[in-house]
Scaffold this motif. Structure first.
Motif, PDB file in Angstrom:
ATOM      1  N   ALA A  49     -46.576  58.279 -10.323  1.00 21.16           N
ATOM      2  CA  ALA A  49     -47.737  58.851  -9.646  1.00 21.16           C
ATOM      3  C   ALA A  49     -47.984  60.279 -10.115  1.00 21.16           C
ATOM      4  CB  ALA A  49     -47.526  58.815  -8.136  1.00 21.16           C
ATOM      5  N   ASP A  50     -46.914  61.024 -10.347  1.00 25.89           N
ATOM      6  CA  ASP A  50     -47.078  62.395 -10.834  1.00 25.89           C
ATOM      7  C   ASP A  50     -47.644  62.414 -12.246  1.00 25.89           C
ATOM      8  OD1 ASP A  50     -46.176  63.467  -8.568  1.00 25.89           O
ATOM      9  OD2 ASP A  50     -44.157  63.944  -9.283  1.00 25.89           O
ATOM     10  N   LYS A  51     -47.173  61.496 -13.082  1.00 19.75           N
ATOM     11  CA  LYS A  51     -47.582  61.505 -14.486  1.00 19.75           C
ATOM     12  C   LYS A  51     -49.020  61.017 -14.656  1.00 19.75           C
ATOM     13  CE  LYS A  51     -44.020  62.763 -17.160  1.00 19.75           C
ATOM     14  NZ  LYS A  51     -43.461  63.728 -16.243  1.00 19.75           N
ATOM     15  N   THR A  52     -49.382  59.949 -13.923  1.00 21.68           N
ATOM     16  CA  THR A  52     -50.713  59.378 -14.114  1.00 21.68           C
ATOM     17  C   THR A  52     -51.724  59.929 -13.125  1.00 21.68           C
ATOM     18  OG1 THR A  52     -50.234  57.594 -12.600  1.00 21.68           O
ATOM     19  CG2 THR A  52     -49.762  57.200 -14.914  1.00 21.68           C
ATOM     20  N   PHE A  53     -51.239  60.630 -12.102  1.00 25.29           N
ATOM     21  CA  PHE A  53     -52.090  61.123 -11.032  1.00 25.29           C
ATOM     22  C   PHE A  53     -52.875  59.975 -10.402  1.00 25.29           C
ATOM     23  CE2 PHE A  53     -54.998  64.310  -9.091  1.00 25.29           C
ATOM     24  CZ  PHE A  53     -53.995  65.030  -8.497  1.00 25.29           C
ATOM     25  N   ASN A  54     -52.281  58.829 -10.404  1.00 20.64           N
ATOM     26  CA  ASN A  54     -52.933  57.658  -9.813  1.00 20.64           C
ATOM     27  C   ASN A  54     -51.940  56.970  -8.890  1.00 20.64           C
ATOM     28  OD1 ASN A  54     -54.192  55.328  -9.156  1.00 20.64           O
ATOM     29  ND2 ASN A  54     -54.433  54.580 -11.260  1.00 20.64           N
ATOM     30  N   PRO A  55     -52.053  57.196  -7.584  1.00 19.01           N
ATOM     31  CA  PRO A  55     -51.064  56.618  -6.669  1.00 19.01           C
ATOM     32  C   PRO A  55     -51.317  55.144  -6.373  1.00 19.01           C
ATOM     33  CG  PRO A  55     -52.690  57.823  -5.431  1.00 19.01           C
ATOM     34  CD  PRO A  55     -53.065  57.986  -6.879  1.00 19.01           C
ATOM     35  N   LYS A 109     -43.311  57.897 -21.642  1.00 20.24           N
ATOM     36  CA  LYS A 109     -43.974  59.196 -21.459  1.00 20.24           C
ATOM     37  C   LYS A 109     -45.450  59.083 -21.076  1.00 20.24           C
ATOM     38  CE  LYS A 109     -41.085  62.598 -22.110  1.00 20.24           C
ATOM     39  NZ  LYS A 109     -40.167  61.941 -21.157  1.00 20.24           N
ATOM     40  N   GLY A 110     -46.141  58.113 -21.629  1.00 24.52           N
ATOM     41  CA  GLY A 110     -47.559  58.016 -21.313  1.00 24.52           C
ATOM     42  C   GLY A 110     -48.045  56.610 -21.555  1.00 24.52           C
ATOM     43  N   ASP A 111     -49.290  56.357 -21.237  1.00 21.03           N
ATOM     44  CA  ASP A 111     -49.868  55.015 -21.390  1.00 21.03           C
ATOM     45  C   ASP A 111     -48.971  53.950 -20.778  1.00 21.03           C
ATOM     46  OD1 ASP A 111     -52.058  55.973 -22.719  1.00 21.03           O
ATOM     47  OD2 ASP A 111     -51.052  55.916 -24.667  1.00 21.03           O
ATOM     48  N   PHE A 112     -48.709  54.135 -19.510  1.00 21.27           N
ATOM     49  CA  PHE A 112     -47.781  53.223 -18.845  1.00 21.27           C
ATOM     50  C   PHE A 112     -48.424  51.862 -18.657  1.00 21.27           C
ATOM     51  CE2 PHE A 112     -47.055  57.509 -17.206  1.00 21.27           C
ATOM     52  CZ  PHE A 112     -45.783  57.710 -17.677  1.00 21.27           C
TER      53      PHE A 112
END
Lengths: 268, 295
Positions: free
Chosen positions: A213-219, A24-27
């Motif tokens: 990319a959607d979750k972290t907004f970092n492509p 879910k987060g902190d990938f």
């Protein structure tokens, strides 16, 4: 959580084995690599199956298009025109909604609306059309002398096709066909972005890359990883097709055989 | 649209469809076809110029520049173009916002990347939060055009690079023998002749570009795919005067036919262009044309 644990949990996530919930987060970087790599299973599945089945239809289409009989030629020409003239993306959408409405009247079409079958059929027809055109071009550039020589040896019909026409056609078409294979594998990334649903978030590599990319907004992390996997896959294809190419050209003297030159035409 | 459209329930099939197909939402649908054409019209020259610059860079005798050009061409190989589309749309947006952030808010101390967020100061947002709807749409379309141009520019660079190399070397040597400088040789001899060699590749590229336009949908533009899905979905009489079942299949069939028409027309047009460009060239096609006219 160690990276090995992540691989065990998510390595086969795309086919429904392992952890059910996506991270879910902190990938971590490891999760990126594992999940996107897991998605590659679908890309390889679609690519390999569509390529192998498409090969036979492509040969039939090429022969049909080169046939003097208009009842064979016209359908082959139209098939190739329709699938090469329209975007694959739209073909996916159309096929999905077509299968959906079929399913309403005939429940046996249920499987066709899921990606593993429905999208595979579209990819199969699509690659058959593109490869068919490549084979047709190769068929027309078979040296006249080869066929005359076959005639002189008393070969005709099936034997002539099997021993002379078909191998020569493949030999001439092979570099372009390699290119088509690469394109087909690239096209498999479209599947889950067209209408076909990714059931239980079991998607392909690009599906997971865009999830990150959607979750972290970092492509800048997931897409380069995806690129890495695809470049690896491309190299693998080039290597594998190169082996076949060597076999197809094994009768030629070494210096004319040369190396297969990959002028990768980016457009197909 | 028509005067008899006031009460669609009472209409016959033909009149019903003539009303249905001209109502407000369908006008947006038709407008989205214009969007596709605009995208093609804008992207093609921009991508071609990107490609030209890329090919020039790849030919350069200055190694870093040549690596840059070759790298630009090579990076698009091996990676699916749709991945580039998804990547560039976010990356470009963030790059623009980051640049504006650096210029407009130099005394901003918070980090831009906070966990899973990308935060720039409010005045650096693109478009500004207060901007009207059309600015947002135009900005999205602008990003899409640049993305398309970058990806197809690399394709075009590859084709043009090949075209430049295909010009017979004797032509360039002759130019040098006449005392032309490298720059003069490039512009007066190489560039005019390379088009005929590059054209088959470029026309292929044009076809691919046409077939890539529905990917606009993935970039968040309200394009033909978006409208086809919207309009085709089942409509009940609660929400619209024109209730119908799931017609998405027919809408996408229409899109399929639209694209088939586009590619067919382009094919014919490009064939003519090829004929025109082959005139007087030292190629097989040029020779054929010469024979036709003299015979």
């Amino acid at each position: 959580m160690s990276c090995w644990q992540t691989i065990q949990d998510y390595g086969l996530r795309s086919i429904g084995i392992g952890e059910r919930l996506l991270p879910k987060g902190d990938f971590t970087l490891c999760e990126h690599f594992t999940l996107i790599g897991s998605g590659m299973i679908w890309n390889v599945y679609f690519g390999v199956l569509a390529m192998t089945t498409g090969f036979f239809l492509a040969t039939a289409l090429a022969l049909g298009k080169a046939s003097p009989n208009r009842w064979l030629r016209k359908p082959a020409e139209w098939f190739i025109f329709v699938f090469r003239g329209s975007p694959l993306f739209i073909q996916f959408f159309f096929a999905y909604f077509f299968f959906l409405s079929l399913k309403k009247s005939y429940p046996m079409f249920d499987a066709f609306t899921s990606a593993w079958l429905g999208a595979l059929i579209v990819l199969f027809l699509n690659t058959a059309a593109y490869s068919g055109e490549i084979f047709y071009g190769a068929l027309r550039s078979i040296p006249k002398g080869d066929i005359e020589a076959a005639d002189a040896y008393g070969l005709s019909g099936w034997a002539r096709f099997r021993r002379i026409v078909w191998p020569t056609m493949l030999r001439l078409a092979w570099p372009a066909y390699t290119n088509e294979a690469i394109f087909l594998f690239h096209a498999t990334t479209l599947v889950f972005f067209s209408a076909f649903p990714a059931w239980q978030q079991r998607g392909d590599a690009l599906y997971y890359a865009s999830y990150f990319a959607d979750k972290t907004f970092n492509p800048f992390v997931p897409y380069p990883i995806l690129a890495f996997y695809f470049i690896l896959l491309t190299l693998l294809i080039v290597w594998g097709f190169g082996l076949v190419n060597t076999r197809l050209n094994r009768h030629l003297p070494a210096e004319t055989r040369g190396k297969m030159r990959f002028r990768l035409n980016l457009a197909r | 649209m028509f005067s008899f459209c006031a009460d669609p329930e009472t209409l016959g099939t033909f009149r019903w469809f003539s009303c249905y197909l001209t109502n407000g939402v369908h006008m947006s649908f038709y407008l989205s076809f214009v969007k596709v054409l605009v995208l093609l019209a804008v992207t093609a020259p921009v991508a071609l110029s990107f490609g030209f610059v890329g090919a020039m860079a790849a030919r350069s005798h200055f190694p870093p520049l040549s690596w840059l050009g070759k790298g630009y061409i090579a990076i698009v190989r091996g990676v699916p173009d749709i991945a580039f589309f998804l990547f560039f749309v976010i990356a470009l947006d963030q790059a623009f916002e980051w640049t504006r952030h650096q210029i407009l808010c130099p005394d901003w101390t918070d980090p831009i990347r906070q966990g899973n967020d990308f935060l720039v100061c409010p005045s650096a947002k693109l478009p500004l939060g207060s901007a009207p709807e059309w600015v947002h749409e135009t900005y999205g379309f602008f990003l899409a055009v640049i993305t398309f141009a970058i990806v197809f520019g690399a394709f075009a660079a590859n084709v043009l690079f090949g075209g430049m190399r295909a010009v017979p070397h004797a032509q360039l040597e002759t130019a040098a023998a006449y005392g032309m400088s490298r720059r003069q040789t490039f512009w007066r001899v190489l560039v005019p002749q390379m088009w005929v060699y590059a054209l088959p590749g470029l026309s292929n590229l044009w076809m691919v570009l046409i077939k890539a336009t529905p990917l606009l949908f993935l970039l968040g533009i309200e394009d033909i795919v978006y409208w086809a899905r919207e309009l085709g979905g089942t409509k009940t009489s609660q929400f619209t005067a024109y209730p119908h079942g799931d017609w998405r299949m027919w809408y996408f069939l229409f899109l399929l036919l639209f694209y088939l028409g586009m590619t067919r027309v382009s094919e014919i047009g490009l064939e003519r262009l090829m004929r025109r460009l082959s005139r007087g060239q030292a190629t097989a096609a040029g020779e054929l044309l010469r024979k036709e006219t003299t015979a």
